[in-house]
Motif scaffolding. Structure first.
Motif, PDB file in Angstrom:
ATOM      1  N   GLY A 199       0.812  -1.207   0.000  1.00 29.36           N
ATOM      2  CA  GLY A 199       0.000   0.000   0.000  1.00 29.36           C
ATOM      3  C   GLY A 199       0.848   1.261   0.000  1.00 29.36           C
ATOM      4  N   PRO A 200       0.206   2.412   0.206  1.00 29.96           N
ATOM      5  CA  PRO A 200       0.907   3.698   0.085  1.00 29.96           C
ATOM      6  C   PRO A 200       1.901   3.914   1.222  1.00 29.96           C
ATOM      7  CG  PRO A 200      -1.312   4.020   0.915  1.00 29.96           C
ATOM      8  CD  PRO A 200      -1.215   2.579   0.533  1.00 29.96           C
ATOM      9  N   GLN A 201       2.900   4.718   0.941  1.00 32.37           N
ATOM     10  CA  GLN A 201       3.894   5.082   1.938  1.00 32.37           C
ATOM     11  C   GLN A 201       3.818   6.559   2.287  1.00 32.37           C
ATOM     12  OE1 GLN A 201       7.784   2.511   1.487  1.00 32.37           O
ATOM     13  NE2 GLN A 201       7.493   3.736  -0.347  1.00 32.37           N
ATOM     14  N   ILE A 202       3.245   7.351   1.392  1.00 25.30           N
ATOM     15  CA  ILE A 202       3.197   8.802   1.569  1.00 25.30           C
ATOM     16  C   ILE A 202       1.749   9.195   1.855  1.00 25.30           C
ATOM     17  CG2 ILE A 202       3.687  11.025   0.496  1.00 25.30           C
ATOM     18  CD1 ILE A 202       5.643   9.507  -1.343  1.00 25.30           C
ATOM     19  N   PHE A 203       1.532   9.813   3.011  1.00 28.90           N
ATOM     20  CA  PHE A 203       0.183  10.157   3.459  1.00 28.90           C
ATOM     21  C   PHE A 203       0.025  11.669   3.449  1.00 28.90           C
ATOM     22  CE2 PHE A 203       1.397   6.095   5.201  1.00 28.90           C
ATOM     23  CZ  PHE A 203       0.297   5.295   4.924  1.00 28.90           C
ATOM     24  N   LEU A 204      -1.030  12.121   2.778  1.00 26.12           N
ATOM     25  CA  LEU A 204      -1.255  13.540   2.559  1.00 26.12           C
ATOM     26  C   LEU A 204      -2.397  14.058   3.426  1.00 26.12           C
ATOM     27  CD1 LEU A 204      -1.126  13.380  -1.344  1.00 26.12           C
ATOM     28  CD2 LEU A 204       0.791  13.792   0.224  1.00 26.12           C
ATOM     29  N   SER A 205      -2.491  15.370   3.530  1.00 26.16           N
ATOM     30  CA  SER A 205      -3.578  15.976   4.301  1.00 26.16           C
ATOM     31  C   SER A 205      -3.866  17.377   3.777  1.00 26.16           C
ATOM     32  CB  SER A 205      -3.190  16.051   5.785  1.00 26.16           C
ATOM     33  OG  SER A 205      -4.197  16.721   6.527  1.00 26.16           O
ATOM     34  N   ARG A 206      -5.136  17.750   3.874  1.00 29.01           N
ATOM     35  CA  ARG A 206      -5.540  19.134   3.630  1.00 29.01           C
ATOM     36  C   ARG A 206      -6.244  19.716   4.858  1.00 29.01           C
ATOM     37  NH1 ARG A 206      -5.840  21.620  -1.062  1.00 29.01           N
ATOM     38  NH2 ARG A 206      -7.951  22.417  -0.743  1.00 29.01           N
ATOM     39  N   THR A 207      -6.411  18.896   5.895  1.00 28.30           N
ATOM     40  CA  THR A 207      -7.080  19.357   7.115  1.00 28.30           C
ATOM     41  C   THR A 207      -6.105  19.640   8.248  1.00 28.30           C
ATOM     42  OG1 THR A 207      -7.396  17.090   7.918  1.00 28.30           O
ATOM     43  CG2 THR A 207      -9.147  18.030   6.550  1.00 28.30           C
ATOM     44  N   ALA A 208      -4.859  19.255   8.113  1.00 31.68           N
ATOM     45  CA  ALA A 208      -3.873  19.446   9.182  1.00 31.68           C
ATOM     46  C   ALA A 208      -3.653  20.938   9.438  1.00 31.68           C
ATOM     47  CB  ALA A 208      -2.555  18.776   8.819  1.00 31.68           C
ATOM     48  N   PRO A 209      -3.540  21.345  10.709  1.00 30.56           N
ATOM     49  CA  PRO A 209      -3.235  22.758  10.999  1.00 30.56           C
ATOM     50  C   PRO A 209      -1.923  23.199  10.346  1.00 30.56           C
ATOM     51  CG  PRO A 209      -3.929  21.606  12.997  1.00 30.56           C
ATOM     52  CD  PRO A 209      -3.763  20.569  11.943  1.00 30.56           C
ATOM     53  N   GLU A 210      -0.978  22.273  10.233  1.00 26.94           N
ATOM     54  CA  GLU A 210       0.313  22.612   9.634  1.00 26.94           C
ATOM     55  C   GLU A 210       0.174  23.013   8.161  1.00 26.94           C
ATOM     56  OE1 GLU A 210       0.877  19.640  12.946  1.00 26.94           O
ATOM     57  OE2 GLU A 210      -0.382  19.773  11.146  1.00 26.94           O
ATOM     58  N   PHE A 211      -0.867  22.488   7.494  1.00 26.80           N
ATOM     59  CA  PHE A 211      -1.099  22.841   6.084  1.00 26.80           C
ATOM     60  C   PHE A 211      -1.362  24.338   5.964  1.00 26.80           C
ATOM     61  CE2 PHE A 211      -4.210  22.660   2.338  1.00 26.80           C
ATOM     62  CZ  PHE A 211      -3.192  22.728   1.399  1.00 26.80           C
ATOM     63  N   MET A 212      -2.195  24.856   6.869  1.00 27.48           N
ATOM     64  CA  MET A 212      -2.479  26.290   6.845  1.00 27.48           C
ATOM     65  C   MET A 212      -1.219  27.093   7.151  1.00 27.48           C
ATOM     66  SD  MET A 212      -5.084  28.511   9.190  1.00 27.48           S
ATOM     67  CE  MET A 212      -6.546  27.980   8.310  1.00 27.48           C
ATOM     68  N   ALA A 213      -0.439  26.621   8.132  1.00 29.02           N
ATOM     69  CA  ALA A 213       0.788  27.335   8.489  1.00 29.02           C
ATOM     70  C   ALA A 213       1.739  27.395   7.293  1.00 29.02           C
ATOM     71  CB  ALA A 213       1.458  26.656   9.684  1.00 29.02           C
ATOM     72  N   GLU A 214       1.867  26.290   6.571  1.00 28.99           N
ATOM     73  CA  GLU A 214       2.756  26.265   5.409  1.00 28.99           C
ATOM     74  C   GLU A 214       2.226  27.155   4.286  1.00 28.99           C
ATOM     75  OE1 GLU A 214       5.789  24.760   4.892  1.00 28.99           O
ATOM     76  OE2 GLU A 214       5.703  24.474   7.062  1.00 28.99           O
ATOM     77  N   LEU A 215       0.908  27.229   4.122  1.00 24.96           N
ATOM     78  CA  LEU A 215       0.342  28.114   3.102  1.00 24.96           C
ATOM     79  C   LEU A 215       0.660  29.572   3.415  1.00 24.96           C
ATOM     80  CD1 LEU A 215      -3.168  26.478   2.509  1.00 24.96           C
ATOM     81  CD2 LEU A 215      -1.262  26.563   0.891  1.00 24.96           C
ATOM     82  N   PHE A 216       0.549  29.940   4.701  1.00 19.35           N
ATOM     83  CA  PHE A 216       0.893  31.313   5.083  1.00 19.35           C
ATOM     84  C   PHE A 216       2.383  31.579   4.859  1.00 19.35           C
ATOM     85  CE2 PHE A 216      -3.191  31.789   7.285  1.00 19.35           C
ATOM     86  CZ  PHE A 216      -3.447  33.132   7.027  1.00 19.35           C
ATOM     87  N   LYS A 217       3.207  30.566   5.104  1.00 19.67           N
ATOM     88  CA  LYS A 217       4.646  30.733   4.893  1.00 19.67           C
ATOM     89  C   LYS A 217       4.935  31.016   3.412  1.00 19.67           C
ATOM     90  CE  LYS A 217       7.347  28.010   7.179  1.00 19.67           C
ATOM     91  NZ  LYS A 217       8.140  26.806   7.607  1.00 19.67           N
ATOM     92  N   MET A 218       4.131  30.404   2.535  1.00 17.46           N
ATOM     93  CA  MET A 218       4.314  30.620   1.101  1.00 17.46           C
ATOM     94  C   MET A 218       3.823  32.003   0.673  1.00 17.46           C
ATOM     95  SD  MET A 218       3.091  26.860  -0.223  1.00 17.46           S
ATOM     96  CE  MET A 218       3.227  27.259  -1.962  1.00 17.46           C
TER      97      MET A 218
END
Length: 538
Positions: A199-218
């Motif tokens: 099965g998969p080894q790389i797990f993604l998310s769009r709900t993680a709080p860190e996703f928002m933090a990284e978007l602001f960093k960009m």
């Protein structure tokens, strides 16, 4: 299929093609071929033989060899792959244990079944090499944002092509009711990368709080440069979020920088998060002040912080209660996640009612326990006395500052308070002994008679029983269940016992019983102590 000179070069060409397609080392493909051919040869010559295959990396010639190992006489078990020292003398001049004898054997003809088996081995090895390559490439990219392309949907999970591999966006990591079609572009956060057998080894998310933090960093260069730091993020994915920021440059407003000109920066993040409303809040080291900011847009009248219990009490005007709580409790829940505190919200009217109730209860306690009239009891409460222990053991000067109290009156008040406390303590101990409490627990330093009675009613009757308790069983605590914090009531929680105090008492009991060596505890404390640098010592 025979391994002849006609198809020797074809082996190398096939290995190169597969390696190029899967972006792995050609040597790994050739090793897989060698193993598959060795398995096929074993089925021809016998499974007990140690048959090995070597493919020349330049000519493609496959050499089949039989390997036998020299072992002790008594350890000889497999006559096909092992031989004794005496037998080895036929092949070697001076054989010793562990030597190997290699004989070349004729190449084998691969039948249909053997060829299919060889193909499966090669495919399996190639898949393993591909997965290892993918893990090594992405293991250091966990915690970053990546752009991908939707390949397909499986049981609500989205399989995303991220260039040199596939990743999975689980349905609980999608925002709201997001839906994607094949070939849609998608921006995701790499939440985890781990080795998995299948099965998969790389797990993604769009709900993680860190996703928002990284978007602001960009979107916000000041965050990327470290001038502004994101201290905390709390999200209700797809609906609302709060983000706390602090600026290390006094000339830069952290909130304004994150909002951007006419809201351009924050709007770019909102659009990526499907319209999720974002409250940008200035971080403050002072928790009550930070909480007041976190509860915006509601106004706060008063904040009372209990640091030990990690709880905070917030008083708001009557007309601000619904705004502070938010729709379905969303505002206070996000503020709680942002601050890491449990928040109790009440209106000014509710607080006033509670204070009047506490005032009446304390007045009644002093009237009954100290045999005072209502006026004198209310006077004591107004001066800040909340229990009999404070009256009994406070410095005499603190009683003398009360209007109408002279030294004789103060002494009489303390004598009555002490007599009452002693009577209550005796009653509690007598009841505890009736329940079977042993002297070992009664004589243990640090427990009041009321605590001992509470323990006895909970089944803790000996020092051994007490020593087996966990700190949270005594002081209470919080457990996270399905993402919600659940209160665990402690046996001694009503006596204002904290976790650290409970831990110290339990450890002291274990030391007294000989369960723990005190020297080990001292060593642990020394290990946990922060190291002092040479510069600090200087």
């Amino acid at each position: 299929m025979a391994i002849t000179s006609a198809n020797q070069l074809e082996l190398l060409q096939t290995a190169e093609a597969v390696a190029r397609e899967k972006m792995i080392d050609p040597g790994l493909v050739i090793e897989a071929m060698e193993e598959s051919l060795a398995r096929a040869a074993k089925s021809r010559y016998g499974a007990e033989m140690d048959i090995r295959v070597s493919i020349d990396r330049k000519t493609g010639r496959a050499t089949f060899s039989r390997v036998r190992t020299v072992v002790e006489d008594e350890e000889l078990e497999n006559y096909q792959s092992e031989l004794t020292v005496a037998q080895a003398k036929q092949y070697l001049d001076n054989p010793s244990i562990g030597d190997t004898i290699v004989d070349e054997v004729p190449p084998v003809e691969l039948g249909r079944i053997a060829a299919q088996s060889a193909k499966q081995v090669i495919l399996q090895k190639v898949r393993e090499a591909e997965r290892e390559r993918q893990y090594e490439e992405f293991k250091d990219r966990a915690g970053t944002i990546i752009n991908g392309q939707v390949k397909r949907e499986e049981y609500g999970n989205i399989i995303v092509d991220i260039g040199r591999g596939e990743a999975v966006l689980r349905r609980n990591e999608k925002i709201g009711r997001e839906s994607y079609r094949p070939n849609d572009r998608i921006r995701v956060y790499i939440k985890d990368v781990r080795r998995e057998p299948r099965g998969p080894q790389i797990f993604l998310s769009r709900t993680a709080p860190e996703f928002m933090a990284e978007l602001f960093k960009m979107e916000v260069p000041e965050i990327y440069d470290g001038i502004i730091e994101i201290k905390a993020v709390a999200r209700d994915p797809g609906s609302r979020a709060k983000i706390a920021v602090i600026s290390y440059d006094s000339s830069i407003d952290p909130v304004g920088a994150c909002v951007g000109m006419r809201g351009s920066r924050v709007q770019a993040v909102v659009n990526e998060l499907q319209g999720e409303k974002i409250d940008i809040i200035p971080w403050n080291e002072d928790q009550p002040t930070f909480l007041v900011n976190a509860l915006q847009p509601a106004e706060v009248s008063k904040v009372v912080l209990d640091e030990e219990a990690e709880r905070i009490e917030v008083v708001v005007p009557d007309d601000q209660l619904s705004l502070a709580i938010g729709r379905r409790g969303q505002n206070v829940r996000l503020a709680s996640q942002l601050t890491g505190l449990d928040i109790d919200i009440m209106t000014e009217a509710q607080e006033s009612e509670r204070r009047q109730k506490e005032f009446a209860e304390r007045t009644t306690l002093f009237m009954e326990a100290l045999d005072l009239d209502e006026f004198f009891a209310q006077l004591l409460v107004s001066e800040g006395f909340s229990n009999l222990e404070e009256v009994a053991y406070v410095e005499l000067d603190e009683l003398l500052v009360i209007d109408g109290v002279d030294e004789d009156t103060a002494n009489e008040l303390q004598a009555r308070a002490r007599d009452f406390i002693e009577a209550v303590n005796k009653q509690a101990l007598d009841k505890a002994r009736e329940l079977g409490v042993e002297d070992s627990l009664v004589e243990f330093d640090g427990l009041t008679p009321q605590m001992i009675l509470a323990l006895a009613e909970d089944g803790v009757k000996t020092l051994e029983d007490f020593a087996t308790c966990a700190d949270w069983e005594l002081a209470g605590g919080w457990t996270t269940v399905d993402g919600q914090r659940v209160k665990d009531d402690g046996v001694l929680e009503k006596f204002d016992m904290g976790l650290e105090e409970a831990q110290n008492l339990v450890m002291t009991a274990r030391v007294q019983l000989g369960w723990v060596d005190p020297s080990e505890l001292e060593a642990d404390v020394e290990d946990e102590a922060p190291e002092t640098s040479e510069e600090e010592e200087a």
